[in-house]
Design a protein around this motif. Structure first.
Motif, PDB file in Angstrom:
ATOM      1  N   ARG A  32       0.853  -1.185   0.000  1.00  0.00           N
ATOM      2  CA  ARG A  32       0.000   0.000   0.000  1.00  0.00           C
ATOM      3  C   ARG A  32       0.894   1.243   0.000  1.00  0.00           C
ATOM      4  O   ARG A  32       2.096   1.161   0.263  1.00  0.00           O
ATOM      5  N   TYR A  36      -2.116   8.440  -3.583  1.00  0.00           N
ATOM      6  CA  TYR A  36      -2.989   7.834  -4.579  1.00  0.00           C
ATOM      7  C   TYR A  36      -2.113   7.234  -5.676  1.00  0.00           C
ATOM      8  O   TYR A  36      -1.019   7.736  -5.960  1.00  0.00           O
ATOM      9  N   GLU A  37      -2.605   6.171  -6.293  1.00  0.00           N
ATOM     10  CA  GLU A  37      -1.842   5.530  -7.367  1.00  0.00           C
ATOM     11  C   GLU A  37      -2.728   5.286  -8.580  1.00  0.00           C
ATOM     12  O   GLU A  37      -3.852   4.802  -8.450  1.00  0.00           O
ATOM     13  N   CYS A  48      -4.988  -8.925 -10.686  1.00  0.00           N
ATOM     14  CA  CYS A  48      -4.812  -7.718  -9.887  1.00  0.00           C
ATOM     15  C   CYS A  48      -5.771  -7.782  -8.702  1.00  0.00           C
ATOM     16  O   CYS A  48      -6.981  -7.944  -8.878  1.00  0.00           O
ATOM     17  N   VAL A  50      -7.281  -5.783  -5.502  1.00  0.00           N
ATOM     18  CA  VAL A  50      -7.479  -4.477  -4.872  1.00  0.00           C
ATOM     19  C   VAL A  50      -8.431  -4.693  -3.708  1.00  0.00           C
ATOM     20  O   VAL A  50      -9.623  -4.945  -3.908  1.00  0.00           O
ATOM     21  N   VAL A  63      -6.185   1.110 -13.272  1.00  0.00           N
ATOM     22  CA  VAL A  63      -6.880   1.241 -11.999  1.00  0.00           C
ATOM     23  C   VAL A  63      -6.393   2.486 -11.248  1.00  0.00           C
ATOM     24  O   VAL A  63      -5.246   2.894 -11.379  1.00  0.00           O
ATOM     25  N   ILE A  65      -6.100   3.621  -7.315  1.00  0.00           N
ATOM     26  CA  ILE A  65      -6.070   2.998  -5.998  1.00  0.00           C
ATOM     27  C   ILE A  65      -5.918   4.077  -4.933  1.00  0.00           C
ATOM     28  O   ILE A  65      -5.030   4.931  -5.016  1.00  0.00           O
ATOM     29  N   LEU A  69      -4.854   1.700   0.530  1.00  0.00           N
ATOM     30  CA  LEU A  69      -5.622   0.539   0.074  1.00  0.00           C
ATOM     31  C   LEU A  69      -4.670  -0.580  -0.366  1.00  0.00           C
ATOM     32  O   LEU A  69      -3.904  -0.411  -1.315  1.00  0.00           O
ATOM     33  N   HIS A  71      -3.055  -3.666  -2.231  1.00  0.00           N
ATOM     34  CA  HIS A  71      -3.242  -4.215  -3.565  1.00  0.00           C
ATOM     35  C   HIS A  71      -2.038  -5.076  -3.934  1.00  0.00           C
ATOM     36  O   HIS A  71      -0.974  -4.993  -3.319  1.00  0.00           O
ATOM     37  N   ALA A 116     -11.953   6.058  -4.893  1.00  0.00           N
ATOM     38  CA  ALA A 116     -10.664   5.366  -4.968  1.00  0.00           C
ATOM     39  C   ALA A 116     -10.400   4.507  -3.744  1.00  0.00           C
ATOM     40  O   ALA A 116      -9.584   3.583  -3.797  1.00  0.00           O
ATOM     41  N   GLY A 119     -11.179   1.349  -5.003  1.00  0.00           N
ATOM     42  CA  GLY A 119     -10.540   1.005  -6.259  1.00  0.00           C
ATOM     43  C   GLY A 119     -11.456   1.310  -7.420  1.00  0.00           C
ATOM     44  O   GLY A 119     -12.655   1.020  -7.368  1.00  0.00           O
ATOM     45  N   GLN A 121     -11.654   0.998 -11.731  1.00  0.00           N
ATOM     46  CA  GLN A 121     -11.050   0.495 -12.966  1.00  0.00           C
ATOM     47  C   GLN A 121     -11.623   1.254 -14.155  1.00  0.00           C
ATOM     48  O   GLN A 121     -12.832   1.474 -14.238  1.00  0.00           O
TER      49      GLN A 121
END
Length: 287
Positions: A32, A36-37, A48, A50, A63, A65, A69, A71, A116, A119, A121
């Motif tokens: 994590r 934000y990603e 994947c 999440v 995505v 994330i 979070l 993942h 987010a 998650g 997509q």
């Protein structure tokens, strides 16, 4: 499923960070970030995770994330896939919240960032447009780099096909006691059935679990995919037969569950860094 906290190095004089990663395979266990990603996966297939959601990775899997979070991402072994390409953007929560507070044009972004946490997509079309925007971004001046990021945000907001991944009302996770029992059964199943044409679905049927639950168990506890663990078992058994018997290599291949010698040779060299025949010769000399 807390995941390891990974620190994202910040660029001097920049509010966000972009990185393009190209590697032969993808295997990142639960982790994590405080940031934000945005991640775009290209040219490979895989899984994947999440939070409690599992999605299949195909070309242009994109995505968003949320902060904190957990993942994970794994590629599937494939002779047709020559590289795993990932484009990643990280940006800090405090920075983007300040931007939203002072820029009316960014107000719609607030809802997307709230989502987010579950998650999000995006469509393959949006992913392709974002990758095109990022092409050569590191060669731009800092103001132009920031403008590119704002354009990425705009594309994400315009994506009517974006989906929220985690269901807040999803089923409760498997209990710890049941999980330990499942882990024992998984090991027993793989060791007794590795020479058969088994899959995550056949294992899921054996355990009376969903296929996504089985994939999640592998990601969380084995830190590798079902296919990776099965291949290691097959290769290790093959090594034992090569070292301690005079069985022909072709027969050993069949006994460990492979029906294609070229594929077996490729996987063997991947894990042992040598060919089956060279391995047998080296072990013979050590007897």
């Amino acid at each position: 499923m807390k995941g390891k906290l990974e620190r994202v190095p910040q660029r001097v004089g920049a509010s966000w960070r972009y990185r393009k990663i190209v590697e032969s395979s993808k295997s990142y266990g639960w982790h994590r970030h405080e940031e934000y990603e945005i991640a775009i996966h290209r040219h490979f297939s895989g899984s994947c995770f999440v939070g409690n959601c599992l999605t299949d990775v195909t070309h242009n899997h994109m995505v968003l994330i949320g902060t904190g979070l957990p993942h994970a991402i794994y590629s599937n072994p494939s002779i047709s896939e020559k590289r795993c390409e990932t484009h990643v953007i990280w940006f800090r929560k405090r920075w983007i919240e300040t931007m939203i507070e002072h820029c009316e044009e960014l107000k719609p972004l607030r809802v997307l960032l709230e989502d987010a946490s579950r998650g999000v997509q995006f469509s393959h079309q949006t992913a392709e447009k974002v990758v095109n925007l990022l092409d050569g971004v590191c060669d731009c001046s800092p103001p132009l780099q920031l403008a590119r990021l704002m354009a990425v945000f705009a594309l994400m907001l315009e994506d009517s096909n974006a989906v929220r991944l985690m269901n807040p009302y999803s089923a409760q996770p498997i209990s710890e006691s049941n999980r330990n029992a499942h882990l024992e059964k998984i090991d027993q199943y793989l060791l007794s059935q590795f020479d058969q044409a088994i899959s995550t679905q056949t294992l899921a049927d054996y355990l009376y679990l969903s296929e996504s639950s089985v994939r999640r168990i592998f990601a969380q506890h084995f830190k590798e995919s079902f296919s990776q663990r099965l291949q290691k078992i097959r290769i290790n058994v093959a090594c034992d037969l090569l070292a301690n018997t005079d069985l022909p290599v072709g027969l050993i291949i069949e006994r460990v569950g492979y029906d294609n010698q070229a594929n077996f040779n490729r996987q063997f060299k991947r894990y042992k860094l040598t060919t089956p025949r060279a391995y047998r010769q080296s072990m013979t000399r050590q007897r």
